[in-house]
Design an enzyme around this catalytic site. Structure first.
Site, PDB file in Angstrom:
ATOM      1  N   CYS A 265       0.808  -1.231   0.000  1.00  0.00           N
ATOM      2  CA  CYS A 265       0.000   0.000   0.000  1.00  0.00           C
ATOM      3  C   CYS A 265       0.838   1.276   0.000  1.00  0.00           C
ATOM      4  O   CYS A 265       0.877   1.980  -1.008  1.00  0.00           O
ATOM      5  CB  CYS A 265      -0.959  -0.005   1.177  1.00  0.00           C
ATOM      6  SG  CYS A 265      -2.281  -1.224   0.969  1.00  0.00           S
ATOM      7  N   ARG A 335       5.314  -7.909  -0.278  1.00  0.00           N
ATOM      8  CA  ARG A 335       5.315  -6.917  -1.358  1.00  0.00           C
ATOM      9  C   ARG A 335       6.131  -5.704  -0.914  1.00  0.00           C
ATOM     10  O   ARG A 335       5.894  -5.142   0.149  1.00  0.00           O
ATOM     11  CB  ARG A 335       3.869  -6.490  -1.688  1.00  0.00           C
ATOM     12  CG  ARG A 335       3.091  -7.576  -2.382  1.00  0.00           C
ATOM     13  CD  ARG A 335       1.667  -7.162  -2.664  1.00  0.00           C
ATOM     14  NE  ARG A 335       0.843  -7.125  -1.480  1.00  0.00           N
ATOM     15  CZ  ARG A 335      -0.476  -6.861  -1.466  1.00  0.00           C
ATOM     16  NH1 ARG A 335      -1.094  -6.593  -2.601  1.00  0.00           N
ATOM     17  NH2 ARG A 335      -1.152  -6.867  -0.359  1.00  0.00           N
TER      18      ARG A 335
END
Ligand code: NAD
Length: 439
Positions: A265, A335
């Protein structure tokens, strides 16, 4: 209420299961057949504390099912949440909107009657209006679609709690629609508990989410910038953070200096925000976010340089144990993980890197198959010349420094998260180093 949740990744699978927990009938939809097969069997495809139990309860109560069939989704409900990915575009800072567009393209031609799509993905401002046009162009005669935006603020690791009792519920709507009424019904339980419900236009709701993430990223990079000065000046960033955080205008949260932020994010969201501001002609407004990004990325490089110094200037052949590869504790998400990035860089520069993480190693292996992944912290630490704490899992914070000293070859440690009790480690004979503190 009946509803679908389109996109069953971290956000969508959690949202689907939690909506069933609130008593709704939910159909989760994804294009990933393997993921849907797992969820349909009651298996959560990622690590999220408490989610397996919520998923099982929903399935056993007959309120939660999964499918890859958009025609079934169109028949199942008139309310659809959209939680597909919005990653960074390759070769650009902008968000890749192909998945949100394609979800609308796959759903809308099947619809009959009036449907509400509540977007939850994090998107650049203007996306909801663009998707409304797309939906209008695809709707069959007799069908109509209303797009509203209901951004998600959940934190991985606390996703169930954050979905069931969020800090606030934000909703962006078009005038004259029924989306607000629908959202009030969906969220009746949290609203009864007095959780703030804010309604705005579409653009405002989209901007709330990216602005919240930009602020959090800025706070982390602020303290990491101070950390650089602390190292140069002989000060201790943890004490600076503690002292300034007592001012309740500043606060202690998100003021932990260390390896910086990562994950699916914050990094991509600030870049997409910069790109979108540029498209809107407001480039200068967010140039500071480039610096926020740069400070953050420098942490990883700095850690690699410190590691090199700590092993005597030569990484080749040095045996380095990296504790943690998830981007943060209580998650298996790698990620853009600072921890995995550091482990990978050290390995590419010739160090023998061994990694252990309680949950994230399967995901890490897919990205960096060449690292050595150990079965346990103890196995990872055997014979290490240097230990790096890269993700502050509780399991690592609880390690007994005296015992660990018996496992390593050289008791040198860099605390990349300022998470350990420095005096305890030093007293146990460790050469304890940490980002933003003098040593
Ligand atoms: P993810 O990659 O885990 O999940 C995305 C899912 O969407 C995947 O399962 C993918 O197969 C599916 N998908 C892609 N195209 C589809 C389509 N056309 N139809 C149906 N499914 C499709 O991503 P995520 O972490 O869940 O993030 C999703 C969105 O939520 C992003 O915009 C992200 O920024 C936002 N968000 C994430 C979090 C978080 O903590 N993960 C928190 C708040 C907001």
């Amino acid at each position: 209420m009946r509803m679908t949740v389109i996109g069953t990744g971290y956000l969508g699978a959690t949202h689907a299961a939690c909506m069933a927990e609130l008593g709704h009938e939910v159909l989760g939809i994804d294009v990933d057949e393997h993921k849907i097969a797992q969820l349909a069997k009651g298996e959560v495809p990622f690590y999220e504390p408490g989610l397996p139990e919520v998923l099982s309860r929903g399935r056993e109560a007959g309120r939660l099912a999964f499918s890859t069939d958009f025609a079934q989704a169109a028949q199942f409900a008139n309310v659809h949440f959209l939680g597909v990915g919005t990653p960074q575009q390759k070769g650009s800072y902008a968000a890749d909107l192909r998945y949100v567009r394609s979800a609308v393209e796959q759903l809308v031609p099947h619809l009959e009657g009036h449907h509400v799509i509540l977007g939850k993905s994090t998107v650049p401002v203007g996306t909801a209006a663009e998707l409304q046009e797309l939906a209008d162009s695809l709707a069959r005669p007799g069908a109509s679609v209303e797009i509203a935006w209901n951004p998600e603020f959940l934190r991985e690791g606390y996703a169930v709690k954050d979905t069931i009792t969020p800090d606030r519920i934000m909703l962006g709507v078009r005038p004259g629609g029924i989306a607000e009424q629908v959202a009030r019904e969906v969220y009746a339980t949290p609203l009864e508990q007095g959780i703030p419900f804010l309604v705005s236009n579409l653009a405002t709701a989209e901007l709330v989410k990216v602005s919240a993430n930009a602020f959090l990223a800025t706070k982390i990079s602020f303290i990491n910038a101070v950390s650089e000065v602390c190292e140069a000046a002989g000060a201790d960033v943890t004490q600076v953070a503690r002292a300034i955080g007592y001012d309740d205008r500043i606060g202690h949260k998100f003021l932990g200096a260390g390896l910086g932020f990562g994950g699916g994010c914050l990094p991509k969201d600030i870049r997409a925000y910069i790109a979108r501001a540029g498209e809107l002609g407001a480039t200068e407004a967010l140039t500071f976010l480039r610096e926020v990004d740069a400070i953050n990325m420098r942490r990883r490089e700095h850690m690699v340089n410190l590691a090199k110094r700590a092993v005597g200037g030569h990484l080749i052949g040095a045996s380095i144990t990296v504790l943690g590869c998830a981007f943060k504790p209580n998650s298996d998400d790698v990620r853009d993980s600072p921890a995995l990035n550091v482990a990978g860089q050290l390995s590419l520069k010739g160090a023998q890197v061994t990694v252990f993480d309680p949950q994230a190693m399967d995901n890490a292996r897919k990205i960096f198959p060449t690292l050595h992944y150990a079965e346990s912290a103890e196995a990872a630490l055997q014979g290490a010349d240097l230990v790096i704490l890269a993700t502050e899992w509780d399991e690592f914070v609880q390690l007994d420094p005296t015992q660990v000293r018996g496992w390593v070859r050289t008791p040198v440690l860099i605390d990349g998260r300022n998470a350990l009790d420095s005096s305890r480690w030093a007293e146990a004979g460790w050469d304890y180093k940490a980002l933003g503190r003098t040593f």
